[in-house]
Motif scaffolding. Structure first.
Motif, PDB file in Angstrom:
ATOM      1  N   ARG A  17      10.486   7.934 -62.931  1.00  0.00           N
ATOM      2  CA  ARG A  17      10.237   8.570 -61.640  1.00  0.00           C
ATOM      3  C   ARG A  17      10.111  10.092 -61.733  1.00  0.00           C
ATOM      4  O   ARG A  17       9.098  10.650 -61.365  1.00  0.00           O
ATOM      5  CB  ARG A  17      11.333   8.195 -60.610  1.00  0.00           C
ATOM      6  CG  ARG A  17      11.388   6.709 -60.286  1.00  0.00           C
ATOM      7  CD  ARG A  17      12.514   6.405 -59.330  1.00  0.00           C
ATOM      8  NE  ARG A  17      12.298   7.011 -58.028  1.00  0.00           N
ATOM      9  CZ  ARG A  17      11.719   6.412 -57.008  1.00  0.00           C
ATOM     10  NH1 ARG A  17      11.253   5.167 -57.142  1.00  0.00           N
ATOM     11  NH2 ARG A  17      11.572   7.018 -55.840  1.00  0.00           N
ATOM     12  N   ALA A  18      11.160  10.800 -62.201  1.00  0.00           N
ATOM     13  CA  ALA A  18      11.159  12.262 -62.209  1.00  0.00           C
ATOM     14  C   ALA A  18       9.997  12.796 -63.044  1.00  0.00           C
ATOM     15  O   ALA A  18       9.831  12.431 -64.217  1.00  0.00           O
ATOM     16  CB  ALA A  18      12.480  12.796 -62.752  1.00  0.00           C
ATOM     17  N   ALA A  19       9.189  13.671 -62.452  1.00  0.00           N
ATOM     18  CA  ALA A  19       7.982  14.176 -63.106  1.00  0.00           C
ATOM     19  C   ALA A  19       8.297  14.846 -64.437  1.00  0.00           C
ATOM     20  O   ALA A  19       7.567  14.677 -65.417  1.00  0.00           O
ATOM     21  CB  ALA A  19       7.262  15.146 -62.168  1.00  0.00           C
ATOM     22  N   ARG A  20       9.367  15.619 -64.485  1.00  0.00           N
ATOM     23  CA  ARG A  20       9.733  16.321 -65.721  1.00  0.00           C
ATOM     24  C   ARG A  20       9.966  15.331 -66.850  1.00  0.00           C
ATOM     25  O   ARG A  20       9.466  15.516 -67.976  1.00  0.00           O
ATOM     26  CB  ARG A  20      10.988  17.158 -65.488  1.00  0.00           C
ATOM     27  CG  ARG A  20      11.565  17.793 -66.748  1.00  0.00           C
ATOM     28  CD  ARG A  20      12.817  18.605 -66.408  1.00  0.00           C
ATOM     29  NE  ARG A  20      13.450  19.121 -67.622  1.00  0.00           N
ATOM     30  CZ  ARG A  20      14.383  18.480 -68.314  1.00  0.00           C
ATOM     31  NH1 ARG A  20      14.781  17.269 -67.914  1.00  0.00           N
ATOM     32  NH2 ARG A  20      14.921  19.015 -69.393  1.00  0.00           N
ATOM     33  N   SER A  59       3.735  29.599 -56.021  1.00  0.00           N
ATOM     34  CA  SER A  59       2.381  29.403 -56.562  1.00  0.00           C
ATOM     35  C   SER A  59       2.424  28.719 -57.925  1.00  0.00           C
ATOM     36  O   SER A  59       1.595  27.846 -58.221  1.00  0.00           O
ATOM     37  CB  SER A  59       1.653  30.743 -56.676  1.00  0.00           C
ATOM     38  OG  SER A  59       2.371  31.635 -57.509  1.00  0.00           O
ATOM     39  N   ARG A  60       3.399  29.106 -58.770  1.00  0.00           N
ATOM     40  CA  ARG A  60       3.531  28.471 -60.082  1.00  0.00           C
ATOM     41  C   ARG A  60       3.924  27.005 -59.942  1.00  0.00           C
ATOM     42  O   ARG A  60       3.420  26.136 -60.662  1.00  0.00           O
ATOM     43  CB  ARG A  60       4.583  29.224 -60.912  1.00  0.00           C
ATOM     44  CG  ARG A  60       4.831  28.660 -62.298  1.00  0.00           C
ATOM     45  CD  ARG A  60       3.575  28.605 -63.121  1.00  0.00           C
ATOM     46  NE  ARG A  60       3.820  28.014 -64.445  1.00  0.00           N
ATOM     47  CZ  ARG A  60       2.871  27.491 -65.190  1.00  0.00           C
ATOM     48  NH1 ARG A  60       1.611  27.458 -64.753  1.00  0.00           N
ATOM     49  NH2 ARG A  60       3.153  26.979 -66.377  1.00  0.00           N
ATOM     50  N   THR A  66       0.176  20.227 -59.150  1.00  0.00           N
ATOM     51  CA  THR A  66      -1.243  19.881 -59.120  1.00  0.00           C
ATOM     52  C   THR A  66      -1.713  19.341 -60.464  1.00  0.00           C
ATOM     53  O   THR A  66      -2.385  18.299 -60.536  1.00  0.00           O
ATOM     54  CB  THR A  66      -2.083  21.106 -58.728  1.00  0.00           C
ATOM     55  OG1 THR A  66      -1.643  21.600 -57.451  1.00  0.00           O
ATOM     56  CG2 THR A  66      -3.570  20.745 -58.657  1.00  0.00           C
ATOM     57  N   GLN A  67      -1.352  20.044 -61.537  1.00  0.00           N
ATOM     58  CA  GLN A  67      -1.759  19.603 -62.873  1.00  0.00           C
ATOM     59  C   GLN A  67      -1.209  18.221 -63.195  1.00  0.00           C
ATOM     60  O   GLN A  67      -1.913  17.363 -63.750  1.00  0.00           O
ATOM     61  CB  GLN A  67      -1.292  20.613 -63.916  1.00  0.00           C
ATOM     62  CG  GLN A  67      -2.039  21.938 -63.898  1.00  0.00           C
ATOM     63  CD  GLN A  67      -1.476  22.933 -64.897  1.00  0.00           C
ATOM     64  OE1 GLN A  67      -0.312  22.821 -65.314  1.00  0.00           O
ATOM     65  NE2 GLN A  67      -2.293  23.907 -65.283  1.00  0.00           N
ATOM     66  N   THR A  68       0.051  18.005 -62.860  1.00  0.00           N
ATOM     67  CA  THR A  68       0.695  16.717 -63.176  1.00  0.00           C
ATOM     68  C   THR A  68       0.060  15.573 -62.393  1.00  0.00           C
ATOM     69  O   THR A  68      -0.242  14.507 -62.943  1.00  0.00           O
ATOM     70  CB  THR A  68       2.208  16.786 -62.873  1.00  0.00           C
ATOM     71  OG1 THR A  68       2.788  17.907 -63.536  1.00  0.00           O
ATOM     72  CG2 THR A  68       2.897  15.515 -63.341  1.00  0.00           C
ATOM     73  N   TRP A  96      -3.171  17.276 -53.036  1.00  0.00           N
ATOM     74  CA  TRP A  96      -2.345  16.239 -53.672  1.00  0.00           C
ATOM     75  C   TRP A  96      -2.511  14.915 -52.939  1.00  0.00           C
ATOM     76  O   TRP A  96      -2.668  13.861 -53.558  1.00  0.00           O
ATOM     77  CB  TRP A  96      -0.870  16.638 -53.652  1.00  0.00           C
ATOM     78  CG  TRP A  96      -0.574  17.964 -54.280  1.00  0.00           C
ATOM     79  CD1 TRP A  96      -1.328  18.629 -55.204  1.00  0.00           C
ATOM     80  CD2 TRP A  96       0.571  18.788 -54.013  1.00  0.00           C
ATOM     81  NE1 TRP A  96      -0.731  19.819 -55.541  1.00  0.00           N
ATOM     82  CE2 TRP A  96       0.435  19.947 -54.830  1.00  0.00           C
ATOM     83  CE3 TRP A  96       1.682  18.680 -53.192  1.00  0.00           C
ATOM     84  CZ2 TRP A  96       1.380  20.973 -54.826  1.00  0.00           C
ATOM     85  CZ3 TRP A  96       2.630  19.697 -53.177  1.00  0.00           C
ATOM     86  CH2 TRP A  96       2.475  20.829 -53.988  1.00  0.00           C
ATOM     87  N   LEU A  97      -2.444  14.991 -51.609  1.00  0.00           N
ATOM     88  CA  LEU A  97      -2.501  13.774 -50.801  1.00  0.00           C
ATOM     89  C   LEU A  97      -3.892  13.146 -50.819  1.00  0.00           C
ATOM     90  O   LEU A  97      -4.025  11.920 -50.883  1.00  0.00           O
ATOM     91  CB  LEU A  97      -2.070  14.088 -49.365  1.00  0.00           C
ATOM     92  CG  LEU A  97      -0.622  14.582 -49.195  1.00  0.00           C
ATOM     93  CD1 LEU A  97      -0.349  14.970 -47.752  1.00  0.00           C
ATOM     94  CD2 LEU A  97       0.377  13.531 -49.657  1.00  0.00           C
ATOM     95  N   MET A  98      -4.911  13.965 -50.751  1.00  0.00           N
ATOM     96  CA  MET A  98      -6.278  13.441 -50.773  1.00  0.00           C
ATOM     97  C   MET A  98      -6.583  12.759 -52.103  1.00  0.00           C
ATOM     98  O   MET A  98      -7.274  11.732 -52.147  1.00  0.00           O
ATOM     99  CB  MET A  98      -7.278  14.576 -50.527  1.00  0.00           C
ATOM    100  CG  MET A  98      -7.237  15.158 -49.127  1.00  0.00           C
ATOM    101  SD  MET A  98      -7.794  14.013 -47.847  1.00  0.00           S
ATOM    102  CE  MET A  98      -9.558  13.992 -48.183  1.00  0.00           C
TER     103      MET A  98
END
Length: 423
Positions: A17-20, A59-60, A66-68, A96-98
């Motif tokens: 689950r966790a993106a990291r 922003s970072r 976004t990249q993930t 992200w949602l689109m």
């Protein structure tokens, strides 16, 4: 691991689950990278999962998310819970949602944006089955355009919405089965703060931290209702009497109106609630299927009111669990206790008893003895007590006297497992 199909690896990564953790695991080898890109089903960005999230600029953080997300294909579950992050740009969140909306089944969304992103516009008419939304505002619901045909579970926490829009949102979800409301900000449309909800498919409703003049719920298939930390002038429930589980925690309701008889009720759990027993009993008296009854820290609005054990024994023959706390006014304690213990009808099916006191007195042991006599097939007795840290001599003597009485009493019920829980 080399022999595992890439689809199975994708399923394993989805459980992280966790993106990291997913990103780190995907660097193991080319096969795992492929699994992450093409077969990942669930991804979560939570500010509590990784402290570094809080140190990054907004922003970072947007770039990382976004990249993930854009490296995946076919996400079915997306969780973005950013409590400690300032406002994201609306354009990034919409992207992200689109990108994910056509395949998403579950969306957990707690993101502040400038300007506000209308989740209903972005995700309506898609395949969402579960939506958990927090710290957002919902306005101008159009059930024809913003339609959630497959949505079964909707949770709104700290969301600003009008009563009309909330009801329209339910209308836009023809298959909804669960509704959760936690501290919603209900827009005031008139002198009274009211909410009127209607649904023919709702089965479970959870409402927490809400203060209203009037709350009306009409749900034909409702099976479970849980109210917590609520203050309501009037609560009105109507439907086809399918309710099976009714729970109230720390609730203040001046007028409780249950329009239809609750014949199918199996569980009643009431904690920290002020009631008129005669009226409450009238509401539940026809619930002959009741299996669990809990009345804890219940205060009676009428000073001569009391829980009638004889009525409980006669009206709820299938009862197998009973929890009662000992709450009697000092000036009428002996007379009220006398009337509440009248009768000799047994509770044959009760196998577990939870009994407790807030203030211990010399009558508590007699009250326990009466209940034990009624419950002939009892297996477990749990006694809850409140013991102050700075005990007076009188309190010490009372506790010692109760201990002696209960030890002597339980010699008659050696088959019963007795437990003590003191606060």
């Amino acid at each position: 691991m080399d022999r595992l199909p890439v689809e199975v690896i994708g399923n394993i990564l989805s459980h992280l689950r966790a993106a990291r953790d997913v990103v780190i695991a995907s660097t193991t080898c080319k096969k795992w990278r492929e699994a992450c890109d093409k077969h990942l089903h669930m991804l979560s960005f939570n500010s509590d999962d990784w402290p570094v999230f809080r140190d990054l600029t907004t922003s970072r953080l947007e770039i990382l998310i976004t990249q993930t997300i854009f490296q995946t294909k076919g996400l079915q579950g997306l969780s973005i819970l950013m409590d400690d992050v300032d406002e994201f740009s609306a354009s990034a969140v919409i992207a992200w949602l689109m990108y994910t909306r056509e395949t998403l089944r579950c969306l957990y969304y707690n993101v502040r944006t400038a300007p506000n992103v209308n989740i209903l516009d972005v995700c309506g008419r898609q395949k969402l089955e579960l939506l958990v939304l927090a710290h957002n505002s919902i306005t101008g619901v159009d059930p024809n355009y913003q339609r959630f045909v497959f949505l079964k579970s909707l949770s709104l926490s700290y969301v600003s919405i009008s009563s009309l829009d909330l009801n329209l949102l339910l209308t836009a979800c023809p298959k909804i089965e669960f509704l959760g409301l936690v501290s919603p900000e209900i827009a005031i449309t008139d002198a009274q703060v009211t909410v009127e909800l209607t649904s023919q498919t709702l089965k479970k409703v959870y409402i927490e931290a809400i203060s209203l003049d009037k709350f009306t719920l009409e749900a034909d298939k409702l099976e479970k209702l849980h109210l917590k930390d609520c203050a309501l002038e009037l609560f009105e429930l109507s439907g086809n009497s399918s309710l099976k589980h009714f729970k109230m925690d720390d609730v203040s309701i001046l007028h409780l109106d249950i329009i239809d008889p609750m014949d199918d009720l199996e569980i009643i759990d009431v904690n920290n609630f002020t009631i008129i027993w005669s009226k409450f009993y009238q509401i539940i008296s026809k619930s002959s299927k009741l299996r669990r009854l809990r009345l804890w820290n219940v205060v009676f609005d009428d000073e001569v009111d009391f829980v009638d054990l004889e009525s409980i024994a006669l009206c709820f023959p299938e009862l197998n669990y009973l929890a009662l706390s000992y709450e009697l006014r000092d000036e009428l304690k002996e007379s009220v206790l006398h009337y509440s213990l009248q009768g000799s009808s047994s509770m044959e099916n009760v196998t577990a008893l939870d009994l407790g006191w807030t203030v211990l007195d010399e009558h508590f042991a007699d009250w326990v003895a009466c209940l034990l006599k009624r419950c002939r097939n009892l297996k477990t007795l749990i006694i809850h007590g409140v013991v102050s840290e700075s005990k007076t001599n009188v309190e010490c003597h009372m506790l010692a006297s109760f201990t002696s009485s209960i030890v002597q009493l339980m010699r008659q019920y050696i088959h019963v497992n007795v437990q003590f829980i003191y606060e």
